[in-house]
Write a protein that holds these residues in place. Structure first.
Motif, PDB file in Angstrom:
ATOM      1  N   ILE A  44       0.831  -1.204   0.000  1.00 13.07           N
ATOM      2  CA  ILE A  44       0.000   0.000   0.000  1.00 13.07           C
ATOM      3  C   ILE A  44       0.865   1.253   0.000  1.00 13.07           C
ATOM      4  CG2 ILE A  44      -1.643   1.330   1.393  1.00 13.07           C
ATOM      5  CD1 ILE A  44      -2.884  -1.390   2.206  1.00 13.07           C
ATOM      6  N   VAL A  45       1.899   1.268   0.835  1.00 14.52           N
ATOM      7  CA  VAL A  45       2.806   2.429   0.877  1.00 14.52           C
ATOM      8  C   VAL A  45       3.508   2.600  -0.463  1.00 14.52           C
ATOM      9  CG1 VAL A  45       4.925   3.311   1.925  1.00 14.52           C
ATOM     10  CG2 VAL A  45       3.130   2.390   3.363  1.00 14.52           C
ATOM     11  N   GLY A  46       3.958   1.513  -1.059  1.00 17.48           N
ATOM     12  CA  GLY A  46       4.623   1.591  -2.354  1.00 17.48           C
ATOM     13  C   GLY A  46       3.713   2.109  -3.450  1.00 17.48           C
ATOM     14  N   ALA A  47       2.469   1.643  -3.459  1.00 14.99           N
ATOM     15  CA  ALA A  47       1.514   2.128  -4.464  1.00 14.99           C
ATOM     16  C   ALA A  47       1.219   3.608  -4.263  1.00 14.99           C
ATOM     17  CB  ALA A  47       0.230   1.314  -4.396  1.00 14.99           C
ATOM     18  N   GLY A  48       1.126   4.035  -3.015  1.00 15.07           N
ATOM     19  CA  GLY A  48       0.898   5.453  -2.735  1.00 15.07           C
ATOM     20  C   GLY A  48       2.063   6.321  -3.183  1.00 15.07           C
ATOM     21  N   GLN A  49       3.265   5.840  -2.964  1.00 17.81           N
ATOM     22  CA  GLN A  49       4.437   6.602  -3.399  1.00 17.81           C
ATOM     23  C   GLN A  49       4.493   6.706  -4.913  1.00 17.81           C
ATOM     24  OE1 GLN A  49       7.634   4.463  -1.551  1.00 17.81           O
ATOM     25  NE2 GLN A  49       7.544   5.692   0.308  1.00 17.81           N
ATOM     26  N   ILE A  50       4.210   5.623  -5.594  1.00 21.25           N
ATOM     27  CA  ILE A  50       4.250   5.641  -7.055  1.00 21.25           C
ATOM     28  C   ILE A  50       3.215   6.606  -7.616  1.00 21.25           C
ATOM     29  CG2 ILE A  50       3.775   4.251  -9.107  1.00 21.25           C
ATOM     30  CD1 ILE A  50       5.116   1.908  -7.640  1.00 21.25           C
ATOM     31  N   SER A  51       1.995   6.565  -7.066  1.00 24.77           N
ATOM     32  CA  SER A  51       0.972   7.473  -7.582  1.00 24.77           C
ATOM     33  C   SER A  51       1.323   8.927  -7.280  1.00 24.77           C
ATOM     34  CB  SER A  51      -0.397   7.118  -7.014  1.00 24.77           C
ATOM     35  OG  SER A  51      -0.397   7.244  -5.606  1.00 24.77           O
ATOM     36  N   GLY A  52       1.934   9.182  -6.125  1.00 25.22           N
ATOM     37  CA  GLY A  52       2.373  10.537  -5.801  1.00 25.22           C
ATOM     38  C   GLY A  52       3.462  11.033  -6.723  1.00 25.22           C
ATOM     39  N   ILE A  53       4.409  10.170  -7.045  1.00 22.68           N
ATOM     40  CA  ILE A  53       5.512  10.546  -7.942  1.00 22.68           C
ATOM     41  C   ILE A  53       4.976  10.825  -9.341  1.00 22.68           C
ATOM     42  CG2 ILE A  53       7.560   9.632  -9.115  1.00 22.68           C
ATOM     43  CD1 ILE A  53       8.250   8.267  -6.425  1.00 22.68           C
ATOM     44  N   ILE A  54       4.065   9.992  -9.810  1.00 24.46           N
ATOM     45  CA  ILE A  54       3.475  10.219 -11.136  1.00 24.46           C
ATOM     46  C   ILE A  54       2.749  11.557 -11.159  1.00 24.46           C
ATOM     47  CG2 ILE A  54       1.672   9.409 -12.707  1.00 24.46           C
ATOM     48  CD1 ILE A  54       2.522   6.555 -11.953  1.00 24.46           C
ATOM     49  N   PHE A  55       2.020  11.875 -10.088  1.00 29.39           N
ATOM     50  CA  PHE A  55       1.300  13.142 -10.028  1.00 29.39           C
ATOM     51  C   PHE A  55       2.265  14.322 -10.012  1.00 29.39           C
ATOM     52  CE2 PHE A  55      -0.885  16.580  -7.784  1.00 29.39           C
ATOM     53  CZ  PHE A  55      -2.016  16.687  -8.569  1.00 29.39           C
ATOM     54  N   ILE A  56       3.326  14.223  -9.206  1.00 26.53           N
ATOM     55  CA  ILE A  56       4.291  15.327  -9.100  1.00 26.53           C
ATOM     56  C   ILE A  56       4.998  15.567 -10.434  1.00 26.53           C
ATOM     57  CG2 ILE A  56       6.505  15.984  -8.078  1.00 26.53           C
ATOM     58  CD1 ILE A  56       5.461  14.717  -5.466  1.00 26.53           C
ATOM     59  N   PHE A  57       5.454  14.507 -11.085  1.00 29.22           N
ATOM     60  CA  PHE A  57       6.159  14.673 -12.347  1.00 29.22           C
ATOM     61  C   PHE A  57       5.221  15.045 -13.489  1.00 29.22           C
ATOM     62  CE2 PHE A  57       9.611  12.124 -10.365  1.00 29.22           C
ATOM     63  CZ  PHE A  57      10.590  13.106 -10.480  1.00 29.22           C
ATOM     64  N   GLY A  58       3.922  14.840 -13.295  1.00 31.93           N
ATOM     65  CA  GLY A  58       2.961  15.174 -14.334  1.00 31.93           C
ATOM     66  C   GLY A  58       2.479  16.613 -14.275  1.00 31.93           C
ATOM     67  N   ILE A  59       2.880  17.355 -13.242  1.00 28.95           N
ATOM     68  CA  ILE A  59       2.415  18.736 -13.100  1.00 28.95           C
ATOM     69  C   ILE A  59       3.261  19.653 -13.977  1.00 28.95           C
ATOM     70  CG2 ILE A  59       2.237  20.658 -11.483  1.00 28.95           C
ATOM     71  CD1 ILE A  59       1.493  18.697  -9.343  1.00 28.95           C
ATOM     72  N   ASN A  60       2.584  20.527 -14.724  1.00 30.63           N
ATOM     73  CA  ASN A  60       3.307  21.468 -15.576  1.00 30.63           C
ATOM     74  C   ASN A  60       3.604  22.757 -14.800  1.00 30.63           C
ATOM     75  OD1 ASN A  60       0.927  22.856 -15.483  1.00 30.63           O
ATOM     76  ND2 ASN A  60       0.401  22.572 -17.627  1.00 30.63           N
ATOM     77  N   LYS A  61       4.100  23.766 -15.472  1.00 35.07           N
ATOM     78  CA  LYS A  61       4.510  24.994 -14.792  1.00 35.07           C
ATOM     79  C   LYS A  61       3.340  25.796 -14.233  1.00 35.07           C
ATOM     80  CE  LYS A  61       4.760  27.648 -19.065  1.00 35.07           C
ATOM     81  NZ  LYS A  61       5.613  28.394 -19.953  1.00 35.07           N
ATOM     82  N   PHE A  62       2.115  25.489 -14.639  1.00 38.44           N
ATOM     83  CA  PHE A  62       0.939  26.173 -14.122  1.00 38.44           C
ATOM     84  C   PHE A  62       0.306  25.458 -12.938  1.00 38.44           C
ATOM     85  CE2 PHE A  62       1.133  27.220 -18.697  1.00 38.44           C
ATOM     86  CZ  PHE A  62       1.402  28.573 -18.558  1.00 38.44           C
ATOM     87  N   GLY A  63       0.883  24.351 -12.532  1.00 40.18           N
ATOM     88  CA  GLY A  63       0.344  23.599 -11.410  1.00 40.18           C
ATOM     89  C   GLY A  63      -0.785  22.654 -11.782  1.00 40.18           C
ATOM     90  N   ILE A  64      -0.995  22.465 -13.074  1.00 41.00           N
ATOM     91  CA  ILE A  64      -2.061  21.574 -13.544  1.00 41.00           C
ATOM     92  C   ILE A  64      -1.413  20.276 -14.034  1.00 41.00           C
ATOM     93  CG2 ILE A  64      -3.923  21.286 -15.214  1.00 41.00           C
ATOM     94  CD1 ILE A  64      -3.981  24.379 -15.385  1.00 41.00           C
ATOM     95  N   PRO A  65      -1.891  19.134 -13.550  1.00 39.95           N
ATOM     96  CA  PRO A  65      -1.333  17.876 -14.047  1.00 39.95           C
ATOM     97  C   PRO A  65      -1.469  17.776 -15.561  1.00 39.95           C
ATOM     98  CG  PRO A  65      -2.733  17.488 -12.151  1.00 39.95           C
ATOM     99  CD  PRO A  65      -2.907  18.920 -12.536  1.00 39.95           C
ATOM    100  N   SER A  66      -0.388  17.434 -16.223  1.00 34.00           N
ATOM    101  CA  SER A  66      -0.382  17.419 -17.688  1.00 34.00           C
ATOM    102  C   SER A  66      -1.343  16.383 -18.267  1.00 34.00           C
ATOM    103  CB  SER A  66       1.037  17.186 -18.204  1.00 34.00           C
ATOM    104  OG  SER A  66       1.528  15.955 -17.722  1.00 34.00           O
ATOM    105  N   PHE A  67      -1.612  15.301 -17.532  1.00 38.32           N
ATOM    106  CA  PHE A  67      -2.516  14.304 -18.077  1.00 38.32           C
ATOM    107  C   PHE A  67      -3.958  14.787 -18.091  1.00 38.32           C
ATOM    108  CE2 PHE A  67      -1.736  13.249 -13.620  1.00 38.32           C
ATOM    109  CZ  PHE A  67      -3.023  13.227 -13.098  1.00 38.32           C
ATOM    110  N   LEU A  68      -4.284  15.857 -17.341  1.00 35.77           N
ATOM    111  CA  LEU A  68      -5.626  16.432 -17.398  1.00 35.77           C
ATOM    112  C   LEU A  68      -5.811  17.343 -18.599  1.00 35.77           C
ATOM    113  CD1 LEU A  68      -6.256  17.308 -13.646  1.00 35.77           C
ATOM    114  CD2 LEU A  68      -7.150  15.366 -14.931  1.00 35.77           C
TER     115      LEU A  68
END
Length: 70
Positions: A44-68
């Motif tokens: 569970i901790v590992g899955a949470g870390q992975i999803s957090g990392i994906i979210f952080i690296f997916g954020i563009n310079k405007f603070g909006i996740p790029s996948f959105l």
């Protein structure tokens, strides 16, 4: 945009750090998991870390996740 020598060096350094952390984590986490006789909390901790990392690296310079934006 042209990559500079510093950008390439930083990218390589980040790659080495990620690889080293992955190798150490793959050796250390199973030891703690075996001692506690429970796998689920570690998964569970590992899955949470992975999803957090994906979210952080997916954020563009405007603070909006790029996948959105796609």
């Amino acid at each position: 945009m042209k990559a500079t020598e510093k950008d390439i060096e930083e990218t390589g350094l980040v790659g080495v750090i990620m690889l080293t952390a992955g190798i150490i984590g793959a050796a250390v986490i199973p030891i703690f998991s075996d001692k506690s006789l429970k796998r689920k909390p570690f998964l569970i901790v590992g899955a949470g870390q992975i999803s957090g990392i994906i979210f952080i690296f997916g954020i563009n310079k405007f603070g909006i996740p790029s996948f959105l934006l796609d």
